[in-house]
Design a protein around this motif. Structure first.
Motif, PDB file in Angstrom:
ATOM      1  N   THR A 156       0.600  -1.410  -0.044  1.00 27.78           N
ATOM      2  CA  THR A 156       0.019  -0.308  -0.021  1.00 27.78           C
ATOM      3  C   THR A 156       0.936   1.174  -0.344  1.00 27.78           C
ATOM      4  OG1 THR A 156      -1.796  -1.350   1.357  1.00 27.78           O
ATOM      5  CG2 THR A 156      -1.307   1.067   1.201  1.00 27.78           C
ATOM      6  N   LEU A 157       1.786   0.996   0.833  1.00 32.74           N
ATOM      7  CA  LEU A 157       2.951   2.688   0.524  1.00 32.74           C
ATOM      8  C   LEU A 157       3.656   2.801  -0.548  1.00 32.74           C
ATOM      9  CD1 LEU A 157       4.807   1.620   4.037  1.00 32.74           C
ATOM     10  CD2 LEU A 157       2.737   3.699   3.616  1.00 32.74           C
ATOM     11  N   THR A 158       3.641   1.714  -0.994  1.00 33.71           N
ATOM     12  CA  THR A 158       4.358   1.811  -2.891  1.00 33.71           C
ATOM     13  C   THR A 158       3.339   2.408  -3.399  1.00 33.71           C
ATOM     14  OG1 THR A 158       5.997  -0.001  -2.412  1.00 33.71           O
ATOM     15  CG2 THR A 158       5.248   1.057  -4.426  1.00 33.71           C
ATOM     16  N   LEU A 159       1.653   1.888  -4.043  1.00 34.11           N
ATOM     17  CA  LEU A 159       0.895   2.561  -4.547  1.00 34.11           C
ATOM     18  C   LEU A 159       0.555   4.342  -4.179  1.00 34.11           C
ATOM     19  CD1 LEU A 159      -1.753  -0.627  -4.173  1.00 34.11           C
ATOM     20  CD2 LEU A 159      -0.155  -0.157  -6.437  1.00 34.11           C
ATOM     21  N   VAL A 160       1.107   4.431  -2.533  1.00 33.44           N
ATOM     22  CA  VAL A 160       0.483   5.748  -2.239  1.00 33.44           C
ATOM     23  C   VAL A 160       1.721   6.515  -2.481  1.00 33.44           C
ATOM     24  CG1 VAL A 160      -0.061   7.316  -0.189  1.00 33.44           C
ATOM     25  CG2 VAL A 160      -0.941   5.098  -0.271  1.00 33.44           C
ATOM     26  N   GLY A 161       2.957   5.776  -2.511  1.00 38.49           N
ATOM     27  CA  GLY A 161       3.721   7.217  -3.029  1.00 38.49           C
ATOM     28  C   GLY A 161       4.211   7.454  -4.516  1.00 38.49           C
ATOM     29  N   GLY A 162       3.592   6.124  -4.817  1.00 36.84           N
ATOM     30  CA  GLY A 162       3.923   6.508  -6.500  1.00 36.84           C
ATOM     31  C   GLY A 162       2.629   7.285  -6.998  1.00 36.84           C
ATOM     32  N   ALA A 163       1.459   7.454  -6.426  1.00 39.00           N
ATOM     33  CA  ALA A 163       0.723   8.250  -6.742  1.00 39.00           C
ATOM     34  C   ALA A 163       1.400   9.870  -6.327  1.00 39.00           C
ATOM     35  CB  ALA A 163      -0.946   8.029  -5.770  1.00 39.00           C
ATOM     36  N   ILE A 164       1.663   9.994  -5.080  1.00 35.71           N
ATOM     37  CA  ILE A 164       2.171  11.345  -4.766  1.00 35.71           C
ATOM     38  C   ILE A 164       3.111  11.395  -5.448  1.00 35.71           C
ATOM     39  CG2 ILE A 164       3.467  11.985  -2.891  1.00 35.71           C
ATOM     40  CD1 ILE A 164       2.370  10.744  -1.115  1.00 35.71           C
ATOM     41  N   VAL A 165       4.062  10.667  -6.593  1.00 36.60           N
ATOM     42  CA  VAL A 165       4.560  11.505  -7.351  1.00 36.60           C
ATOM     43  C   VAL A 165       4.037  11.659  -9.213  1.00 36.60           C
ATOM     44  CG1 VAL A 165       6.627  10.198  -9.163  1.00 36.60           C
ATOM     45  CG2 VAL A 165       7.112   9.575  -6.731  1.00 36.60           C
TER      46      VAL A 165
END
Length: 191
Positions: A156-165
């Motif tokens: 989930t952190l990877t998906l959230v971080g990717g969305a932020i990028v």
């Protein structure tokens, strides 16, 4: 790499670092940090090599911007040939299955070869910081392709971080003014 590219382009070419660009870079850096998670046990050598790679990438973007009248695509192709020659002695092609050879060739030709050639063309046209920010899409989309192809779900952190990028990249690219034409050989006009 985006921060280094922005600083180098500011020093060498006079490309301004706007508040929006600085904010987009900070947001993207936060997104990447979220994707990577807490710092692990690293080594000074590994951290140093990571910095050298990021710096070399930033320098290549700034050189491409500076000499926008010269196509860097041939240099990109030559760099890939040099890599093959340098690392061929360490390769074990016999250990690779027949089906994987095609995938590796597609990766080398498509993602790396064609990707770098297109990057060298695009880097001539837009500010260095924006180029480097856009390249973060590779970091973001990599886990998504693995998820789609191999059903390996990112955290989930990877998906959230990717969305932020992605949000940071969209903010930067939508607000950036179009490039101004310059004389061949002259440094790109600052934005």
């Amino acid at each position: 790499a985006p921060v280094l590219a922005a600083l180098l382009a500011w020093l060498a070419l006079g490309e301004p670092i706007t508040r929006l660009t600085a904010g987009a870079m900070a947001l993207a850096l936060g997104g990447v940090a979220l994707m990577l998670g807490a710092p692990g046990e690293g080594s000074l050598v590994g951290d140093g090599l990571s910095f050298v790679v990021a710096l070399a990438f930033a320098v290549s973007i700034v050189i491409t911007r500076w000499r926008h009248d010269v196509s860097m695509a041939p240099a990109t192709c030559l760099s890939q040939v040099i890599l093959i020659v340098a690392f061929a002695p360490f390769a074990s092609p016999g250990d690779i299955g027949g089906g994987d050879i095609g995938w590796l060739a597609a990766l080398g030709i498509g993602q790396i070869g064609l990707g770098f050639a297109l990057l060298s063309v695009g880097a001539r046209l837009i500010p260095a910081a924006q180029v480097a920010l856009i390249t973060l899409l590779e970091t973001v989309l990599g886990p998504l392709w693995v998820w789609l192809a191999l059903d390996e779900r990112p955290s989930t952190l990877t998906l959230v971080g990717g969305a932020i990028v992605i949000v940071a990249i969209v903010i930067q690219t939508r607000a950036a003014p179009p490039p101004e034409p310059t004389e061949p050989g002259a440094p790109p006009a600052p934005h």
